[in-house]
Design a protein around this motif. Structure first.
Motif, PDB file in Angstrom:
ATOM      1  N   VAL A 220       0.852  -1.185   0.000  1.00 46.75           N
ATOM      2  CA  VAL A 220       0.000   0.000   0.000  1.00 46.75           C
ATOM      3  C   VAL A 220       0.893   1.242   0.000  1.00 46.75           C
ATOM      4  O   VAL A 220       1.828   1.333   0.787  1.00 46.75           O
ATOM      5  N   GLU A 221       0.623   2.176  -0.901  1.00 45.36           N
ATOM      6  CA  GLU A 221       1.415   3.395  -0.989  1.00 45.36           C
ATOM      7  C   GLU A 221       0.523   4.616  -0.804  1.00 45.36           C
ATOM      8  O   GLU A 221      -0.664   4.581  -1.115  1.00 45.36           O
ATOM      9  N   LEU A 222       1.120   5.692  -0.317  1.00 42.97           N
ATOM     10  CA  LEU A 222       0.394   6.950  -0.173  1.00 42.97           C
ATOM     11  C   LEU A 222       0.217   7.622  -1.527  1.00 42.97           C
ATOM     12  O   LEU A 222       1.126   7.620  -2.352  1.00 42.97           O
ATOM     13  N   THR A 223      -0.953   8.184  -1.758  1.00 43.39           N
ATOM     14  CA  THR A 223      -1.150   9.037  -2.931  1.00 43.39           C
ATOM     15  C   THR A 223      -0.503  10.392  -2.638  1.00 43.39           C
ATOM     16  O   THR A 223      -0.040  10.651  -1.519  1.00 43.39           O
ATOM     17  N   ASP A 224      -0.483  11.279  -3.618  1.00 36.41           N
ATOM     18  CA  ASP A 224       0.102  12.601  -3.400  1.00 36.41           C
ATOM     19  C   ASP A 224      -0.605  13.347  -2.274  1.00 36.41           C
ATOM     20  O   ASP A 224       0.033  13.916  -1.388  1.00 36.41           O
ATOM     21  N   VAL A 225      -1.920  13.328  -2.297  1.00 35.68           N
ATOM     22  CA  VAL A 225      -2.661  13.992  -1.222  1.00 35.68           C
ATOM     23  C   VAL A 225      -2.513  13.217   0.082  1.00 35.68           C
ATOM     24  O   VAL A 225      -2.492  13.792   1.174  1.00 35.68           O
ATOM     25  N   GLY A 226      -2.357  11.895  -0.037  1.00 32.38           N
ATOM     26  CA  GLY A 226      -2.144  11.076   1.153  1.00 32.38           C
ATOM     27  C   GLY A 226      -0.871  11.455   1.890  1.00 32.38           C
ATOM     28  O   GLY A 226      -0.821  11.444   3.130  1.00 32.38           O
ATOM     29  N   LYS A 227       0.171  11.817   1.139  1.00 31.35           N
ATOM     30  CA  LYS A 227       1.439  12.223   1.757  1.00 31.35           C
ATOM     31  C   LYS A 227       1.273  13.494   2.569  1.00 31.35           C
ATOM     32  O   LYS A 227       1.838  13.631   3.661  1.00 31.35           O
ATOM     33  N   VAL A 228       0.478  14.413   2.043  1.00 29.18           N
ATOM     34  CA  VAL A 228       0.235  15.671   2.769  1.00 29.18           C
ATOM     35  C   VAL A 228      -0.541  15.392   4.049  1.00 29.18           C
ATOM     36  O   VAL A 228      -0.196  15.884   5.133  1.00 29.18           O
ATOM     37  N   VAL A 229      -1.599  14.574   3.935  1.00 30.30           N
ATOM     38  CA  VAL A 229      -2.424  14.256   5.104  1.00 30.30           C
ATOM     39  C   VAL A 229      -1.612  13.467   6.129  1.00 30.30           C
ATOM     40  O   VAL A 229      -1.755  13.664   7.345  1.00 30.30           O
ATOM     41  N   TYR A 230      -0.726  12.585   5.644  1.00 34.12           N
ATOM     42  CA  TYR A 230       0.114  11.777   6.545  1.00 34.12           C
ATOM     43  C   TYR A 230       0.978  12.668   7.441  1.00 34.12           C
ATOM     44  O   TYR A 230       1.047  12.462   8.663  1.00 34.12           O
ATOM     45  N   GLU A 231       1.641  13.669   6.852  1.00 29.28           N
ATOM     46  CA  GLU A 231       2.483  14.569   7.645  1.00 29.28           C
ATOM     47  C   GLU A 231       1.657  15.334   8.670  1.00 29.28           C
ATOM     48  O   GLU A 231       2.080  15.509   9.822  1.00 29.28           O
ATOM     49  N   GLN A 232       0.468  15.785   8.258  1.00 33.14           N
ATOM     50  CA  GLN A 232      -0.399  16.512   9.187  1.00 33.14           C
ATOM     51  C   GLN A 232      -0.907  15.585  10.300  1.00 33.14           C
ATOM     52  O   GLN A 232      -1.030  15.984  11.459  1.00 33.14           O
ATOM     53  N   ALA A 233      -1.216  14.348   9.929  1.00 31.70           N
ATOM     54  CA  ALA A 233      -1.709  13.377  10.906  1.00 31.70           C
ATOM     55  C   ALA A 233      -0.635  13.056  11.943  1.00 31.70           C
ATOM     56  O   ALA A 233      -0.924  12.933  13.140  1.00 31.70           O
ATOM     57  N   LEU A 234       0.619  12.918  11.489  1.00 31.33           N
ATOM     58  CA  LEU A 234       1.732  12.673  12.423  1.00 31.33           C
ATOM     59  C   LEU A 234       1.837  13.798  13.444  1.00 31.33           C
ATOM     60  O   LEU A 234       2.016  13.555  14.644  1.00 31.33           O
ATOM     61  N   GLU A 235       1.728  15.023  12.966  1.00 29.79           N
ATOM     62  CA  GLU A 235       1.827  16.170  13.863  1.00 29.79           C
ATOM     63  C   GLU A 235       0.661  16.204  14.844  1.00 29.79           C
ATOM     64  O   GLU A 235       0.839  16.458  16.049  1.00 29.79           O
ATOM     65  N   ALA A 236      -0.530  15.896  14.353  1.00 28.93           N
ATOM     66  CA  ALA A 236      -1.712  15.879  15.226  1.00 28.93           C
ATOM     67  C   ALA A 236      -1.578  14.810  16.312  1.00 28.93           C
ATOM     68  O   ALA A 236      -1.876  15.053  17.488  1.00 28.93           O
TER      69      ALA A 236
END
Length: 295
Positions: free
Chosen positions: A55-71
């Motif tokens: 399973v790989e992150l989509t382009d928008v998934g990468k952005v959400v992933y970084e924000q989710a880590l911070e949250a």
């Protein structure tokens, strides 16, 4: 959007697998899949590319992933702060060690820490140096014990500074010398640790700096086997000075390398800007008070 969605999404992205995330989170795979699909529907985007085996992150998934880590970092920080106030002396520390470093430093050290803080659990796991930094960076473990230098992403607490020595069979022609220059070993057969070990790169680099490429007869990931091969006259090896006694073999003789001195500096590392719980801060303080650099 809720914390559970973020946590499940982050774990699947880290593991690149619903199955692996399921095992780590102790949640069924269908439940995780359902939660993440709901998360995607809520955001009206596709976060994960499920078309391949991994399973790989989509382009928008990468952005959400970084924000989710911070949250999640902020949420976990709140939880840690509350727990710290509710129960000041309980907690756990997860510590990553390179193979044999635990034998070298930590049985007595951890024993003393547990005596002083009986309600704090210390979990120790072994990784090679490269994996260890990765796991500290991903916050899978609180601390790592490794060899300097390390990435600027980490804070460091110096532990032990020494040099590498050459070990030879007790009947080797070099026995009887107080010192040896590294260039004198250019015709020797070297027994190196495998490339997973930082010691492998350190020895090869030092030899190249001394003007020769070491002739590698054998490589091994086992300290005891390296010692046995040296004792059996199959070659020589370079090891940290404090590890020589570990071999406990009268057929092994250690000689100081006078030129160049090859530094071997161990340090406790942890991620920069990470929230440190009371337990983590106490562990760092305890390590610092032991003053291992002068041992």
């Amino acid at each position: 959007m809720d914390i559970r969605q973020l946590r499940y999404f982050v774990e699947v992205a880290k593991q690149k697998s619903f199955t692996k995330a399921s095992n780590i989170l102790f949640v069924s795979q269908p439940s995780i899949s359902k939660i993440i699909k709901g998360f995607e529907a809520e955001l009206k985007v596709t976060l994960l590319d499920r078309s391949e085996k991994k399973v790989e992150l989509t382009d928008v998934g990468k952005v959400v992933y970084e924000q989710a880590l911070e949250a999640l970092r902020l949420v976990d920080g709140i939880a840690s702060s509350v727990n710290e106030l509710v129960d000041m002396k309980k907690g756990n520390v997860k510590l990553g060690l390179m193979p044999t470093v635990g034998v070298l430093l930590f049985p007595t050290l951890i024993g003393g820490f547990k005596k002083q803080y009986p309600q704090i659990d210390v979990q120790m796991v072994e990784y090679n140096a490269k994996l260890l930094e990765h796991h500290v960076e991903n916050s899978d473990i609180d601390f790592g014990v490794t060899v300097l230098p390390v990435s600027s992403h980490f804070e460091t607490v110096p532990l032990l500074s020494e040099e590498l020595v050459v070990i030879v069979n007790s009947n080797h022609q070099l026995v009887g010398k107080d010192f040896v220059r590294l260039e004198e070993l250019k015709n020797e057969s070297f027994i190196l640790f495998t490339e997973d070990f930082i010691l492998h790169d350190r020895v090869k680099h030092a030899c190249i700096q001394a003007g020769f490429n070491p002739k590698v007869a054998y490589t091994s990931s086992l300290w005891d086997l390296v010692g046995e091969m040296v004792a059996s006259k199959l070659g020589i090896s370079l090891v940290p000075k404090s590890m020589v006694h570990r071999f406990n073999n009268p057929l092994i003789h250690a000689i100081t390398i006078s030129k160049p001195l090859i530094d071997w500096e161990l340090a406790l590392i942890y991620k920069k800007d990470k929230y440190l719980s009371y337990t983590a801060r106490e562990f760092i303080y305890y390590i610092q008070t032991k003053n291992l650099l002068n041992h």
